[in-house]
Design a protein around this motif. Structure first.
Motif, PDB file in Angstrom:
ATOM      1  N   VAL A 153     -47.011  34.026   3.682  1.00 47.12           N
ATOM      2  CA  VAL A 153     -48.020  32.967   3.807  1.00 47.12           C
ATOM      3  C   VAL A 153     -49.358  33.430   3.228  1.00 47.12           C
ATOM      4  O   VAL A 153     -49.635  34.626   3.143  1.00 47.12           O
ATOM      5  N   CYS A 154     -50.144  32.465   2.828  1.00 48.96           N
ATOM      6  CA  CYS A 154     -51.466  32.740   2.257  1.00 48.96           C
ATOM      7  C   CYS A 154     -52.365  33.348   3.340  1.00 48.96           C
ATOM      8  O   CYS A 154     -52.481  32.797   4.438  1.00 48.96           O
ATOM      9  N   VAL A 155     -52.994  34.491   3.021  1.00 49.97           N
ATOM     10  CA  VAL A 155     -53.814  35.152   4.041  1.00 49.97           C
ATOM     11  C   VAL A 155     -55.153  34.446   4.252  1.00 49.97           C
ATOM     12  O   VAL A 155     -55.874  34.752   5.192  1.00 49.97           O
ATOM     13  N   SER A 156     -55.460  33.480   3.387  1.00 51.97           N
ATOM     14  CA  SER A 156     -56.716  32.774   3.544  1.00 51.97           C
ATOM     15  C   SER A 156     -56.545  31.495   4.369  1.00 51.97           C
ATOM     16  O   SER A 156     -57.285  31.254   5.318  1.00 51.97           O
ATOM     17  N   CYS A 157     -55.536  30.665   4.039  1.00 49.14           N
ATOM     18  CA  CYS A 157     -55.395  29.377   4.736  1.00 49.14           C
ATOM     19  C   CYS A 157     -54.157  29.295   5.613  1.00 49.14           C
ATOM     20  O   CYS A 157     -53.999  28.350   6.383  1.00 49.14           O
ATOM     21  N   GLY A 158     -53.252  30.260   5.489  1.00 51.09           N
ATOM     22  CA  GLY A 158     -52.090  30.278   6.365  1.00 51.09           C
ATOM     23  C   GLY A 158     -50.913  29.431   5.903  1.00 51.09           C
ATOM     24  O   GLY A 158     -49.875  29.400   6.556  1.00 51.09           O
ATOM     25  N   SER A 159     -51.052  28.743   4.750  1.00 50.48           N
ATOM     26  CA  SER A 159     -49.921  27.921   4.303  1.00 50.48           C
ATOM     27  C   SER A 159     -48.853  28.791   3.626  1.00 50.48           C
ATOM     28  O   SER A 159     -49.154  29.836   3.061  1.00 50.48           O
ATOM     29  N   VAL A 160     -47.606  28.347   3.725  1.00 53.12           N
ATOM     30  CA  VAL A 160     -46.492  29.083   3.118  1.00 53.12           C
ATOM     31  C   VAL A 160     -46.637  29.046   1.596  1.00 53.12           C
ATOM     32  O   VAL A 160     -46.915  28.000   1.024  1.00 53.12           O
ATOM     33  N   LEU A 177     -52.249  35.147  -1.801  1.00 47.75           N
ATOM     34  CA  LEU A 177     -53.034  33.919  -1.693  1.00 47.75           C
ATOM     35  C   LEU A 177     -52.260  32.770  -2.322  1.00 47.75           C
ATOM     36  O   LEU A 177     -51.488  32.982  -3.271  1.00 47.75           O
ATOM     37  N   CYS A 178     -52.463  31.565  -1.806  1.00 51.35           N
ATOM     38  CA  CYS A 178     -51.826  30.385  -2.413  1.00 51.35           C
ATOM     39  C   CYS A 178     -52.673  29.896  -3.582  1.00 51.35           C
ATOM     40  O   CYS A 178     -53.791  30.362  -3.799  1.00 51.35           O
ATOM     41  N   ALA A 179     -52.128  28.929  -4.333  1.00 52.63           N
ATOM     42  CA  ALA A 179     -52.805  28.418  -5.529  1.00 52.63           C
ATOM     43  C   ALA A 179     -54.195  27.862  -5.207  1.00 52.63           C
ATOM     44  O   ALA A 179     -55.126  27.986  -5.991  1.00 52.63           O
ATOM     45  N   ASP A 180     -54.338  27.269  -4.035  1.00 48.15           N
ATOM     46  CA  ASP A 180     -55.623  26.672  -3.657  1.00 48.15           C
ATOM     47  C   ASP A 180     -56.689  27.704  -3.307  1.00 48.15           C
ATOM     48  O   ASP A 180     -57.881  27.427  -3.371  1.00 48.15           O
ATOM     49  N   CYS A 181     -56.253  28.859  -2.886  1.00 51.70           N
ATOM     50  CA  CYS A 181     -57.204  29.859  -2.382  1.00 51.70           C
ATOM     51  C   CYS A 181     -57.469  31.009  -3.357  1.00 51.70           C
ATOM     52  O   CYS A 181     -58.144  31.978  -2.997  1.00 51.70           O
ATOM     53  N   ILE A 182     -56.955  30.888  -4.575  1.00 48.70           N
ATOM     54  CA  ILE A 182     -57.031  31.997  -5.524  1.00 48.70           C
ATOM     55  C   ILE A 182     -58.462  32.448  -5.816  1.00 48.70           C
ATOM     56  O   ILE A 182     -58.757  33.627  -5.893  1.00 48.70           O
TER      57      ILE A 182
END
Ligand SMILES: [Zn+2]
Length: 258
Positions: A153-160, A177-182
């Motif tokens: 999961v993304c360490v910034s927002c928690g989404s898978v 990180l996910c694409a949104d939090c890069i």
């Protein structure tokens, strides 16, 4: 002599000391890291000489000293000679030993690191895909130390973070990180994320079988950066290893490695 003891150990580091001695850093099977003096080892007739090479695994007989222990005798079990004779293998093995030396405290109880290190040295000696071996080692050593990056999961927002996403590993965040939090972080390929997830549960027998090539190069570069962040310093051996890896792989355009 009072206070003789025996231990199985691998030589992590050897340094000249005084006129004819060497200071040897041993990783022991039972009691972590031990500094020991090999007295007279640089004299031509020393009986110890053959046994005190870096990477060697042996059964050591030591005497307890006031500030330093001393090596009385050593019986070599496996010298890992190829690791000293092949410059590429030497670069990887040196990095593994220096990192272990940095991470292990003196006289720490064994946490699995001893077994990990000897299996890693054996794998570096036996297999061709040295990056694959190093990738597995780094993930294991981070796991033992409690620093395994979060890879699901993304360490910034928690989404898978789904399969097929590019890999962004944030050292300060402690994982991907996910694409949104890069934000400003550089990314590696989607294959790199899949390989990272695969390597967490992999073992060294794989290193003789799968061909991970440039993707593997990316993953190992990211993991080395990750380790540097947690150590808060660059290892001396990492400069040499970087040169060897770039020459060998030729995969220069790796995002996030430099
Ligand atoms: Zn996110």
């Amino acid at each position: 002599v009072v206070g003789l003891y025996r231990t199985r150990a691998v030589v992590l580091r050897v340094k000249d000391f005084g006129e004819a001695d060497r200071l040897v850093t041993l990783l022991t099977a039972e009691s972590g890291k031990v500094q020991a003096l090999a007295k007279g080892v640089r004299r031509p007739k020393s009986k110890l000489a053959g046994g005190i090479s870096i990477f060697s695994l042996g059964d050591f007989q030591l005497w307890q000293g006031k500030s330093l222990d001393g090596i009385k005798q050593v019986e070599i079990i496996e010298s890992y000679r190829l690791l000293r004779e092949n410059i590429e293998k030497m670069a990887y093995a040196s990095y593994v030993c220096e990192l272990t030396d940095q991470l292990q405290g003196e006289r720490d109880a064994d946490s699995g690191v001893f077994s990990l290190v000897i299996h890693t040295l054996a794998a570096l000696q036996d297999y061709e895909d040295l990056d694959l071996v190093l990738g597995i080692f780094l993930l294991r050593v981070l796991s033992i130390g409690g620093y395994l990056p979060e890879i699901n999961v993304c360490v910034s927002c928690g989404s898978v973070v789904p399969i097929g996403s590019s890999l962004v590993l944030s050292a300060s965040g402690g994982g991907i990180l996910c694409a949104d939090c890069i934000r400003g972080e550089k990314s590696a390929s989607a294959e790199a994320l899949s390989l990272l997830r695969f390597l967490v549960n992999a073992d060294y027998r794989l290193a003789g079988r799968i061909k991970a090539g440039s993707v593997n190069y990316q993953v190992v570069s990211l993991l080395m950066n990750y380790v540097t962040y947690y150590l808060e310093k660059r290892l001396k051996s990492s400069d040499f290893l970087d040169i060897i890896r770039e020459e060998k792989g030729g995969f220069k355009s790796v995002n996030g490695s430099k």
